[in-house]
Write an enzyme that holds these catalytic residues in place. Sequence first.
Site, PDB file in Angstrom:
ATOM      1  N   CYS A  61     -63.776  -3.991 -40.792  1.00  0.00           N
ATOM      2  CA  CYS A  61     -64.382  -3.668 -42.082  1.00  0.00           C
ATOM      3  C   CYS A  61     -63.396  -4.032 -43.180  1.00  0.00           C
ATOM      4  O   CYS A  61     -62.237  -3.597 -43.141  1.00  0.00           O
ATOM      5  CB  CYS A  61     -64.711  -2.168 -42.139  1.00  0.00           C
ATOM      6  SG  CYS A  61     -65.245  -1.566 -43.755  1.00  0.00           S
TER       7      CYS A  61
ATOM      8  N   CYS B 261     -67.461  -9.681 -46.612  1.00  0.00           N
ATOM      9  CA  CYS B 261     -67.860  -8.411 -46.000  1.00  0.00           C
ATOM     10  C   CYS B 261     -68.321  -8.741 -44.593  1.00  0.00           C
ATOM     11  O   CYS B 261     -69.078  -9.705 -44.398  1.00  0.00           O
ATOM     12  CB  CYS B 261     -68.983  -7.750 -46.793  1.00  0.00           C
ATOM     13  SG  CYS B 261     -69.727  -6.309 -45.976  1.00  0.00           S
TER      14      CYS B 261
END
Length: 261
Positions: A70, A177
């Site tokens: 992440c 992302c």
Amino acid sequence: MKIALMDSGIGLLAATAAVRRLRPDADLVLSLDPDGMPWGPRTPEDLTRRAVAVADAAAAHRPDVLIVGCNTASVHALPTLRARLEPAIPVIGTVPAIKPAAAGGGPVAIWATPATTGSPYQRGLIEDFADGVTVTEVPCFGLAEAVEHADQTAIDAAVAAAAALTPEDVTTVVLGCTHYELVSDRIRAAVQRSGFPPLVLHGSAGAVAAQALRRLGEQPAPTAEASGTLTVLLSGREGTLPEPALAYDEGRLLQAISTAR
């Protein structure tokens, strides 16, 4: 060999699939946080607390390495996680692939969450690795959330909105992302301009998987026996892959792995 990956949700699927393809013999531990997701809107302190809990759940399974799958958690929690777990468990963070993207000369667009877009962290990476290259930061409103829930209509709308903010002459897009890598084909189709060379997309999954193996002193062995098992932790509880994960090729690849006993 046991490799753990952590995230609030299914953004870790791309890196997990990359690890599986490189080392199908490795046992995998996926630690997610459905009770606390999404992490993006949280304060850095709160996000770090959630990340530590998720990392501790993974660490209890004694992995050889932990991948923070992440971008947001890597920005805010990586120093804390490394101080807590290393050197016993090496911790690999996820950084947007700005350096290799800029090496192509650009122009480059960085698709990222609104919170990351324009942040000192991302601006620092641009200054360090993209000097002299035209870079456009593109906020992708709602895209990570749409991917997390496999909401196809919302994905299409968010991709179209971000594509409209992307300059026509862009040759390279950084997927800033981890969720975005799950819909890379749709991003490519939305941004590719007629009459321009094929668009280059840069994600982080392959590089992160390779770095994890390097930290372990291991080599890729994609033809190894597919004997690795899968353990899924949901806010510390053993469970199964969330249903939306199965909407993506990466999730279906992992579904076929035997559950650890």
